[in-house]
Design an enzyme around this catalytic site. Structure first.
Site, PDB file in Angstrom:
ATOM      1  N   ASP A 129      41.212  29.494  51.908  1.00  0.00           N
ATOM      2  CA  ASP A 129      40.442  29.118  50.725  1.00  0.00           C
ATOM      3  C   ASP A 129      41.118  28.075  49.842  1.00  0.00           C
ATOM      4  OD1 ASP A 129      38.172  29.330  49.106  1.00  0.00           O
ATOM      5  OD2 ASP A 129      39.088  30.816  47.810  1.00  0.00           O
ATOM      6  N   CYS A 183      18.458  39.115  56.710  1.00  0.00           N
ATOM      7  CA  CYS A 183      17.989  39.378  55.340  1.00  0.00           C
ATOM      8  C   CYS A 183      16.512  39.774  55.309  1.00  0.00           C
ATOM      9  CB  CYS A 183      18.202  38.150  54.458  1.00  0.00           C
ATOM     10  SG  CYS A 183      19.928  37.801  54.092  1.00  0.00           S
ATOM     11  N   CYS A 186      13.885  40.704  52.135  1.00  0.00           N
ATOM     12  CA  CYS A 186      14.638  41.175  50.968  1.00  0.00           C
ATOM     13  C   CYS A 186      15.074  39.992  50.110  1.00  0.00           C
ATOM     14  CB  CYS A 186      15.865  41.965  51.420  1.00  0.00           C
ATOM     15  SG  CYS A 186      16.907  42.547  50.065  1.00  0.00           S
ATOM     16  N   CYS A 189      19.179  40.065  45.920  1.00  0.00           N
ATOM     17  CA  CYS A 189      20.279  39.264  45.391  1.00  0.00           C
ATOM     18  C   CYS A 189      19.763  38.121  44.527  1.00  0.00           C
ATOM     19  CB  CYS A 189      21.152  38.729  46.521  1.00  0.00           C
ATOM     20  SG  CYS A 189      20.290  37.685  47.711  1.00  0.00           S
ATOM     21  N   CYS A 193      19.993  38.091  39.749  1.00  0.00           N
ATOM     22  CA  CYS A 193      20.850  37.087  39.114  1.00  0.00           C
ATOM     23  C   CYS A 193      20.456  36.900  37.648  1.00  0.00           C
ATOM     24  CB  CYS A 193      20.758  35.751  39.842  1.00  0.00           C
ATOM     25  SG  CYS A 193      21.798  34.465  39.081  1.00  0.00           S
ATOM     26  N   CYS A 209      25.711  29.621  37.690  1.00  0.00           N
ATOM     27  CA  CYS A 209      26.310  30.838  38.229  1.00  0.00           C
ATOM     28  C   CYS A 209      27.411  31.343  37.292  1.00  0.00           C
ATOM     29  CB  CYS A 209      26.886  30.550  39.612  1.00  0.00           C
ATOM     30  SG  CYS A 209      27.793  31.929  40.337  1.00  0.00           S
ATOM     31  N   CYS A 236      31.271  37.451  38.583  1.00  0.00           N
ATOM     32  CA  CYS A 236      30.043  38.239  38.540  1.00  0.00           C
ATOM     33  C   CYS A 236      29.770  38.769  39.939  1.00  0.00           C
ATOM     34  CB  CYS A 236      28.880  37.380  38.052  1.00  0.00           C
ATOM     35  SG  CYS A 236      27.273  38.217  38.031  1.00  0.00           S
ATOM     36  N   CYS A 239      24.896  39.841  42.542  1.00  0.00           N
ATOM     37  CA  CYS A 239      24.179  39.556  43.788  1.00  0.00           C
ATOM     38  C   CYS A 239      24.861  40.202  44.989  1.00  0.00           C
ATOM     39  CB  CYS A 239      24.005  38.055  43.985  1.00  0.00           C
ATOM     40  SG  CYS A 239      25.546  37.132  44.209  1.00  0.00           S
ATOM     41  N   CYS A 243      23.249  44.165  47.395  1.00  0.00           N
ATOM     42  CA  CYS A 243      22.883  43.973  48.805  1.00  0.00           C
ATOM     43  C   CYS A 243      22.819  45.310  49.545  1.00  0.00           C
ATOM     44  CB  CYS A 243      23.891  43.061  49.488  1.00  0.00           C
ATOM     45  SG  CYS A 243      23.532  42.780  51.250  1.00  0.00           S
TER      46      CYS A 243
END
Length: 378
Positions: A129, A183, A186, A189, A193, A209, A236, A239, A243
């Site tokens: 990352d 997904c 659905c 998420c 938000c 975001c 945060c 989302c 799930c």
């Protein structure tokens, strides 16, 4: 060799390992270019820098022939949404309540990469990352999971609680099958938000975001997002937490990624009193530290303003004299929320000084205008 490397990966604490070809996401350059072109990356200029290398593994390292993607679970033991109702406490994203995963994973990846290099006779490079690597699309191509409608990787076995690492190898390794998207219809998420940061499924506008705003954004939080922030002081998880695939996730078992109890629900009163040294000590070795004390207190003061607790107004008022303008500005806003315009007018009068920073002057103007019965522009 694959069995040997995979066994060592599990022994090191990784939960899953899969392999992808470096050219397995041919549409990635176009997708990245369109996202950057829309400005959805906000102030994250590093996303633009070396975009060619980010869009294709070979652009970063021409020798790469295989991409080994690894995941390490950090599934929380409690529901991250529960803290949102405790308005006198700060909500910190689950991944940041523990030791910085970069520190935990980098050494393990180097050891695993060394084993792969020794057995294959080919060089490797490892990433966690911090390099221009698109981990989520590559993880999807390798079969770790799929990018959900919230753009985060979702696994059938680990939900969306996976930290990702990559090993670029010059060896030709047999690739795994990509994981199709599961997904369906659905959209939990997207609907949860608090700032409508998803203009469409599978597309995130980082500028809206709360994870971006509380961590990456350097200036004052735009007024429209302050109330929706609630008590979120770093990141945060909304989302992610909502799930339904999380029902299969097990709590993280890597000992160095155990969540710190004191970061689960820290008191806003205590967080607001952190000076630079105390901040660095309290958040040592966690991801929170890199955001810096001033931006963190900016977030804390917004949470205080959203608390509805007049008892916390004293903490906000104390920060009116903070050395950092970004802290002073949010202290003004929090006082306005908790004390009302008339009391704030008294605080301003007692300060007896003209604010040098334009942002702080604007926050005072908005509060004082309300005391005169005007509608503040902000």
């Amino acid at each position: 060799m694959r069995r040997l490397v995979e066994a060592r990966a599990h022994a090191l604490g990784f939960d899953i390992l899969r392999v992808a070809r470096p050219d397995s996401v041919p549409d990635l350059p176009g997708r990245l270019s369109a996202w950057l072109g829309s400005g959805s990356h906000g102030e994250m200029v590093w996303m633009e820098e070396r975009a060619e290398a980010r869009a294709a593994p070979a652009g970063l390292w021409p020798e790469v022939r295989s991409v080994v993607m690894l995941g390490m679970s950090y599934a929380p033991e409690t529901n991250p949404l529960d803290i949102l109702g405790r308005r006198d406490r700060g909500a910190i994203a689950a991944y940041a309540q523990r030791r910085d995963y970069h520190e935990v994973m980098k050494g393990k990846l180097k050891e695993l990469g060394g084993l792969l290099s020794a057995k294959s006779g080919r060089p490797v490079k490892v990433f966690v990352d911090t390099a221009p690597v698109m981990e989520k699309p590559l993880a999807e191509a390798a079969g770790l999971g799929w990018q959900g409608k919230h753009t985060v990787l979702v696994s059938r076995d680990f939900g969306n609680w996976l930290l990702l690492g990559a090993i670029y190898s010059a060896a030709d390794l047999e690739p795994d099958t990509p994981e199709p998207e599961h997904c369906g219809t659905c959209r939990r998420c997207l609907d949860i938000c608090p700032t409508a940061a998803f203009p469409d499924p599978f597309r995130l506008d980082a500028r809206r975001c709360l994870s971006y705003l509380t961590i990456e954004h350097t200036g004052p939080i735009p007024a429209e997002f302050r109330a929706p922030m609630g008590n979120r002081v770093f990141g945060c998880d909304d989302c992610l937490a909502i799930c339904p695939w999380n029902k299969f996730a097990e709590a993280a078992h890597e000992g160095r990624l155990a969540a710190r109890e004191d970061l689960g629900a820290p008191a806003l009163r205590e967080l607001a009193r952190l000076d630079e040294a105390a901040f660095r000590h309290f958040f040592a070795n966690t991801p929170v530290k890199r955001t810096g004390r001033d931006r963190f207190l900016r977030n804390v003061l917004i949470a205080i303003g959203n608390s509805g607790d007049p008892a916390l107004a004293a903490e906000a008022a104390r920060c009116l004299d903070d050395p950092a303008p970004i802290v002073r500005g949010m202290a003004v806003w929090a006082c306005g929320r908790l004390l009302g315009p008339e009391a704030c007018a008294g605080l301003h009068a007692r300060s007896g000084k003209d604010e040098a920073d334009a942002h702080v002057r604007e926050e005072w103007r908005a509060v004082l205008a309300a005391s005169d019965g005007e509608t503040p522009a902000s």
